[in-house]
Design a protein around this motif. Structure first.
Motif, mmCIF file in Angstrom:
data_model
loop_
_atom_site.group_PDB
_atom_site.id
_atom_site.type_symbol
_atom_site.label_atom_id
_atom_site.label_comp_id
_atom_site.label_asym_id
_atom_site.label_seq_id
_atom_site.Cartn_x
_atom_site.Cartn_y
_atom_site.Cartn_z
ATOM 1 N N ALA A 304 0.820 -1.219 0.000
ATOM 2 C CA ALA A 304 0.000 0.000 0.000
ATOM 3 C C ALA A 304 0.849 1.262 0.000
ATOM 4 C CB ALA A 304 -0.947 -0.009 1.197
ATOM 5 N N TYR A 305 1.899 1.291 0.811
ATOM 6 C CA TYR A 305 2.717 2.499 0.890
ATOM 7 C C TYR A 305 3.430 2.767 -0.435
ATOM 8 C CZ TYR A 305 6.193 5.861 2.464
ATOM 9 O OH TYR A 305 6.983 6.973 2.592
ATOM 10 N N LYS A 306 3.955 1.734 -1.059
ATOM 11 C CA LYS A 306 4.639 1.914 -2.343
ATOM 12 C C LYS A 306 3.655 2.312 -3.432
ATOM 13 C CE LYS A 306 8.203 -1.341 -0.944
ATOM 14 N NZ LYS A 306 8.818 -2.685 -1.113
ATOM 15 N N ALA A 307 2.451 1.752 -3.388
ATOM 16 C CA ALA A 307 1.424 2.160 -4.350
ATOM 17 C C ALA A 307 1.015 3.603 -4.115
ATOM 18 C CB ALA A 307 0.209 1.235 -4.232
ATOM 19 N N TYR A 308 0.961 4.005 -2.861
ATOM 20 C CA TYR A 308 0.639 5.394 -2.530
ATOM 21 C C TYR A 308 1.677 6.348 -3.108
ATOM 22 C CZ TYR A 308 0.364 9.663 0.198
ATOM 23 O OH TYR A 308 0.305 10.980 0.576
#
Length: 369
Positions: A304-308
């Motif tokens: 999720a953080y990398k996609a964010y």
């Protein structure tokens, strides 16, 4: 619970919050772009309501990160702060460095507060979150990562005596109320609205969500019991708070400005807490019923953080290629298409880059043998 029984590879409340926050936040830059097309009043109302609907993202992410980190590290006696930072360096800091560089070099039009003109201003934009509209969050969130020993201390102190949890909650609530009052008087439409805008990147603005994430794990049995008993009330409170935030937002008139819906208002804090509670209820129900979707949530939450970090890169490309033209003709369709494609491309790039990096590491290790 013994540290040996804690596994990072299980689905927990933090996973649902991180994925829910990441999914919702990707709509925000697209809604901001849609407002640049001079939409009708009716369309502006729809954009404003949708924006307030997804305006729980940063609090939910902070709560989720602190919940999962507390669960997996609080009682690990052998875990040192240095080892913890080394893990976070690879998981969070390196992706942040790469994506911040990409935004500054390839998409300089996204910078906030003016563009950099020399290496000093380049570095300043790099660290203060002005490299792209969503990177302010990194500056704030990484403070929580660095301050994790403080939250370990809070968690362990509360484990000693349950009443300590009430003391921590009471003190944190007082700090939050004072901070919201200060922000409202001095920054939000106040005398320092322009020159103190970086204040919203201080961790104290989201302190209550981090502390509650710690307390939710330490007192998880009580947390789950309260949610299971009161979730119908949370649904009603959700509707009331959403109405409240929209009423406040639209009192500023038209054309609407998304800056009039900051996180730092009592209505927004309560709304975020209610959504966090509802997502936690959803998690507890699905985990208890051993739904297969929980494994999917866990895998997506891990990226999720990398996609964010990637989402504004993709939304900007989509907007410039066809999104703006489509939104001018059919605003709802343009926003929807850009949003869905942004989500898919963001997570695809996160998984793709991760897989490529793992493949590269295996190749380098094989050569060194």
């Amino acid at each position: 619970m013994n540290a040996s029984n804690i596994s990072a590879d299980v689905t927990d409340v933090g996973d649902y919050l991180k994925l829910g926050a990441c999914t919702a936040v990707m709509a925000q830059p697209i809604l901001a772009d849609a407002l640049t097309t001079a939409p009708s009043i009716a369309t502006q109302i729809g954009i404003g309501i949708f924006y307030n609907l997804v305006k729980y993202t940063a609090p939910a992410f902070i709560f989720g990160i602190l919940y999962t980190t507390t669960r997996t590290t609080l009682n690990q006696a052998t875990l040192t702060y240095g080892e913890y930072l080394r893990r976070q360096w690879h998981a969070l800091f390196i992706p942040t460095l790469w994506w911040t560089t990409i935004y500054l070099v390839l998409m300089p039009q996204l910078q906030l507060g003016g563009r950099y003109h020399h290496w000093q201003s380049f570095l300043w934009h790099f660290v203060n979150g002005n490299a792209a509209p969503h990177l302010w969050y990194n500056t704030m969130m990484l403070q929580f990562i660095l301050l994790m020993p403080l939250f370990w201390a809070i968690g362990r102190w509360c484990q000693q005596q349950p009443r300590h949890g009430w003391l921590v909650l009471g003190l944190t609530t007082v700090i939050t109320v004072l901070w919201l009052w200060f922000y409202d008087c001095q920054i939000f439409h106040g005398p320092h609205m322009q020159d103190w805008y970086l204040v919203d990147r201080l961790f104290i603005s989201f302190l209550i969500f981090g502390v509650l994430g710690v307390l939710a794990w330490v007192f998880r049995a009580s947390f789950q019991r309260v949610l299971s008993r009161w979730w119908p009330g949370l649904m009603g409170a959700f509707l009331l708070c959403l109405t409240w935030t929209n009423w406040e937002f639209f009192t500023y008139g038209f054309p609407i400005k998304l800056g009039n819906a900051p996180y730092y208002k009592p209505s927004m804090v309560l709304y975020a807490l209610i959504v966090i509670g509802l997502l936690a209820v959803l998690c507890e129900v699905q985990v208890r019923q051993q739904r297969p979707v929980t494994r999917v949530v866990h895998q997506l939450a891990g990226m999720a953080y990398k996609a964010y970090l990637a989402n504004v890169f993709w939304s900007e490309l989509l907007w410039l290629s066809f999104g703006r033209a489509l939104t001018i003709k059919l605003s709802g369709l343009g926003i929807g298409v850009c949003y869905v494609l942004t989500w898919l491309l963001s997570f695809a790039s996160a998984f793709g880059i991760h897989a490529a990096w793992e493949w590269l590491k295996r190749g380098l290790n094989d050569r060194s043998v």
